[in-house]
Motif scaffolding. Structure first.
Motif, short mmCIF file in Angstrom:
data_model
loop_
_atom_site.label_atom_id
_atom_site.label_comp_id
_atom_site.label_asym_id
_atom_site.label_seq_id
_atom_site.Cartn_x
_atom_site.Cartn_y
_atom_site.Cartn_z
N TYR A 166 6.14 -24.41 16.09
CA TYR A 166 5.08 -23.39 15.96
C TYR A 166 5.18 -22.83 14.65
O TYR A 166 4.11 -22.38 14.37
CB TYR A 166 5.36 -22.54 17.02
CG TYR A 166 5.43 -23.22 18.56
CD1 TYR A 166 4.37 -23.82 18.88
CD2 TYR A 166 6.75 -23.51 19.05
CE1 TYR A 166 4.32 -24.36 20.16
CE2 TYR A 166 6.46 -24.23 20.36
CZ TYR A 166 5.35 -24.54 20.97
OH TYR A 166 5.52 -25.17 22.07
N VAL A 167 6.20 -22.85 13.99
CA VAL A 167 6.14 -22.01 12.69
C VAL A 167 5.21 -22.71 11.62
O VAL A 167 4.77 -21.97 10.59
CB VAL A 167 7.57 -21.89 12.16
CG1 VAL A 167 7.99 -23.27 11.55
CG2 VAL A 167 7.63 -20.91 10.82
N LEU A 168 4.69 -23.80 11.80
CA LEU A 168 4.01 -24.72 10.81
C LEU A 168 2.46 -23.99 10.94
O LEU A 168 1.75 -23.83 9.68
CB LEU A 168 3.70 -25.99 11.45
CG LEU A 168 5.02 -26.96 11.34
CD1 LEU A 168 4.74 -28.27 12.09
CD2 LEU A 168 5.69 -26.96 9.78
N SER A 169 1.89 -23.21 11.93
CA SER A 169 0.70 -22.71 11.85
C SER A 169 0.60 -21.37 11.01
O SER A 169 -0.35 -21.18 10.43
CB SER A 169 0.27 -22.25 13.32
OG SER A 169 1.15 -21.42 13.82
N ARG A 170 1.57 -21.02 10.80
CA ARG A 170 1.76 -19.69 9.75
C ARG A 170 1.37 -20.14 8.56
O ARG A 170 0.91 -19.33 7.61
CB ARG A 170 3.02 -19.15 9.86
CG ARG A 170 3.24 -17.70 9.08
CD ARG A 170 4.50 -17.06 9.29
NE ARG A 170 4.55 -15.76 8.49
CZ ARG A 170 4.75 -14.77 9.00
NH1 ARG A 170 5.03 -14.47 10.33
NH2 ARG A 170 4.42 -13.64 8.47
N LEU A 183 2.40 -34.43 18.07
CA LEU A 183 3.17 -33.22 18.54
C LEU A 183 2.73 -33.24 20.16
O LEU A 183 1.60 -33.29 20.46
CB LEU A 183 2.72 -31.91 17.79
CG LEU A 183 2.91 -31.80 16.51
CD1 LEU A 183 2.39 -30.67 15.80
CD2 LEU A 183 4.47 -31.56 16.22
N PRO A 184 3.68 -32.76 20.79
CA PRO A 184 3.62 -32.57 22.29
C PRO A 184 3.01 -31.08 22.55
O PRO A 184 2.66 -31.13 23.78
CB PRO A 184 4.83 -32.71 22.65
CG PRO A 184 5.95 -32.39 22.08
CD PRO A 184 5.23 -33.00 20.55
N VAL A 185 2.75 -30.28 21.72
CA VAL A 185 2.26 -28.90 21.58
C VAL A 185 1.22 -28.81 20.65
O VAL A 185 1.06 -29.61 19.77
CB VAL A 185 3.48 -27.96 21.61
CG1 VAL A 185 4.32 -28.11 22.74
CG2 VAL A 185 4.03 -27.90 20.29
N THR A 186 0.43 -27.88 20.99
CA THR A 186 -0.71 -27.47 20.15
C THR A 186 -0.14 -26.43 19.07
O THR A 186 0.46 -25.45 19.59
CB THR A 186 -1.89 -26.93 20.81
OG1 THR A 186 -2.41 -27.69 21.61
CG2 THR A 186 -2.87 -26.31 19.77
N VAL A 187 -0.03 -26.69 17.94
CA VAL A 187 0.41 -25.81 16.71
C VAL A 187 -1.00 -25.13 16.02
O VAL A 187 -0.72 -24.01 15.64
CB VAL A 187 1.27 -26.58 15.79
CG1 VAL A 187 1.69 -25.66 14.70
CG2 VAL A 187 2.44 -27.17 16.37
N PHE A 188 -1.92 -25.94 15.79
CA PHE A 188 -3.02 -25.38 14.93
C PHE A 188 -4.08 -25.22 15.86
O PHE A 188 -4.49 -26.04 16.69
CB PHE A 188 -3.26 -26.44 13.83
CG PHE A 188 -2.03 -26.50 13.10
CD1 PHE A 188 -1.77 -25.65 11.91
CD2 PHE A 188 -1.47 -27.92 13.16
CE1 PHE A 188 -0.73 -26.02 10.98
CE2 PHE A 188 -0.19 -28.14 12.32
CZ PHE A 188 0.00 -27.17 11.20
N PRO A 189 -4.62 -23.92 15.82
CA PRO A 189 -6.09 -24.00 16.20
C PRO A 189 -7.09 -24.88 15.94
O PRO A 189 -7.15 -25.34 14.88
CB PRO A 189 -6.28 -22.24 16.11
CG PRO A 189 -5.03 -21.75 15.55
CD PRO A 189 -4.22 -22.99 14.87
#
Length: 109
Positions: free
Chosen positions: A43-47, A96-102
């Protein structure tokens, strides 16, 4: 790769993120390629999406092994070794099994 004692004394996440943002901004100003690696949660990647040319999630940062006879250290981490291999050109397959980037955010490759 901290132990609890060191973790208590380190700067806040906000301070750490500001340092990372400053480093990425300085590198971009020098037209240097930038890479952000998330060692635990992606999740920190989106920052850093607007600042990083590439992003890599490893989901782990554990270090373990008995003392290495050659290096004299006990640090060994398959996930960090895989991240380094990826940086050096090895394939980094996976989704990725989750959404990180909008959806509207430009994603690093």
């Amino acid at each position: 790769m901290d132990d609890l004692k060191n973790w208590r004394d380190r700067p806040s996440k906000d301070a750490q993120y500001r340092w990372i943002e400053q480093a990425l901004t300085a590198s971009k100003a020098r037209q240097q390629a930038t890479v952000v690696i998330a060692l635990r949660a992606p999740y920190v990647l989106s920052r850093f999406a607007g600042l990083a040319d590439a992003a890599l999630a490893s989901y782990d940062y554990s270090a373990y092994d008995p003392i290495d006879a050659v290096t004299g250290t006990n640090i060994h981490s398959p996930s960090v070794a895989a991240a380094v291999a990826g940086l050096l050109g090895a394939p980094t397959p996976g989704v990725l099994p989750v959404t990180v980037f909008p959806a509207e955010t430009e994603q690093p490759q």
